[in-house]
Write a protein that holds these residues in place. Sequence first.
Motif, short mmCIF file in Angstrom:
data_model
loop_
_atom_site.label_atom_id
_atom_site.label_comp_id
_atom_site.label_asym_id
_atom_site.label_seq_id
_atom_site.Cartn_x
_atom_site.Cartn_y
_atom_site.Cartn_z
N GLY A 72 -20.04 -8.93 2.11
CA GLY A 72 -21.21 -9.02 1.24
C GLY A 72 -21.00 -8.51 -0.16
N GLU A 73 -20.08 -7.54 -0.34
CA GLU A 73 -19.84 -7.04 -1.69
C GLU A 73 -19.03 -8.03 -2.53
OE1 GLU A 73 -16.85 -5.05 1.05
OE2 GLU A 73 -19.03 -5.14 1.04
N GLN A 74 -18.45 -9.05 -1.89
CA GLN A 74 -17.69 -10.08 -2.61
C GLN A 74 -18.46 -11.39 -2.76
OE1 GLN A 74 -13.80 -10.57 -0.88
NE2 GLN A 74 -13.33 -8.40 -1.07
N CYS A 75 -19.62 -11.49 -2.12
CA CYS A 75 -20.44 -12.70 -2.19
C CYS A 75 -21.62 -12.47 -3.11
CB CYS A 75 -20.98 -13.07 -0.81
SG CYS A 75 -19.73 -13.62 0.32
N SER A 76 -21.89 -13.44 -3.94
CA SER A 76 -23.08 -13.30 -4.77
C SER A 76 -24.32 -13.42 -3.90
CB SER A 76 -23.11 -14.35 -5.88
OG SER A 76 -23.46 -15.63 -5.36
N ALA A 77 -25.37 -12.80 -4.35
CA ALA A 77 -26.64 -12.91 -3.63
C ALA A 77 -27.08 -14.38 -3.61
CB ALA A 77 -27.70 -12.04 -4.28
N ALA A 78 -26.79 -15.11 -4.66
CA ALA A 78 -27.16 -16.52 -4.73
C ALA A 78 -26.48 -17.30 -3.60
CB ALA A 78 -26.80 -17.11 -6.08
N ALA A 79 -25.20 -17.05 -3.38
CA ALA A 79 -24.47 -17.76 -2.31
C ALA A 79 -25.06 -17.41 -0.95
CB ALA A 79 -23.00 -17.41 -2.37
N ALA A 80 -25.40 -16.16 -0.76
CA ALA A 80 -25.97 -15.72 0.52
C ALA A 80 -27.38 -16.28 0.74
CB ALA A 80 -25.98 -14.21 0.59
N LEU A 81 -28.17 -16.32 -0.30
CA LEU A 81 -29.54 -16.81 -0.17
C LEU A 81 -29.61 -18.33 -0.10
CD1 LEU A 81 -31.29 -14.48 -2.78
CD2 LEU A 81 -31.37 -14.29 -0.29
N GLY A 82 -28.68 -18.99 -0.75
CA GLY A 82 -28.68 -20.45 -0.81
C GLY A 82 -28.14 -21.03 0.44
#
Length: 82
Positions: A72-82
Amino acid sequence: ALYTDFLNLSPLDRVTAAPLVAAFSEFDDSPEAWARYDKISFRDLCQKFGVSKAMYKEAFEPMILTGLFAPGEQCSAAAALG
């Protein structure tokens, strides 16, 4: 179906995930939403919204690792939410 790792968490830990509903509902896949949420990691978003460490470690981190193949610290919140 119920994600079984949620069952291992206390009710208090589970409740800390509720504020993320705002981020999920606000993220509308628009260029503006991507620009806003791409600046922050998913881990930082969880911290900002008060998700407990246990909730993150036991439930969200495994989902992100499985779905996006990165912590999670390497993934943008946008990628996770999208």
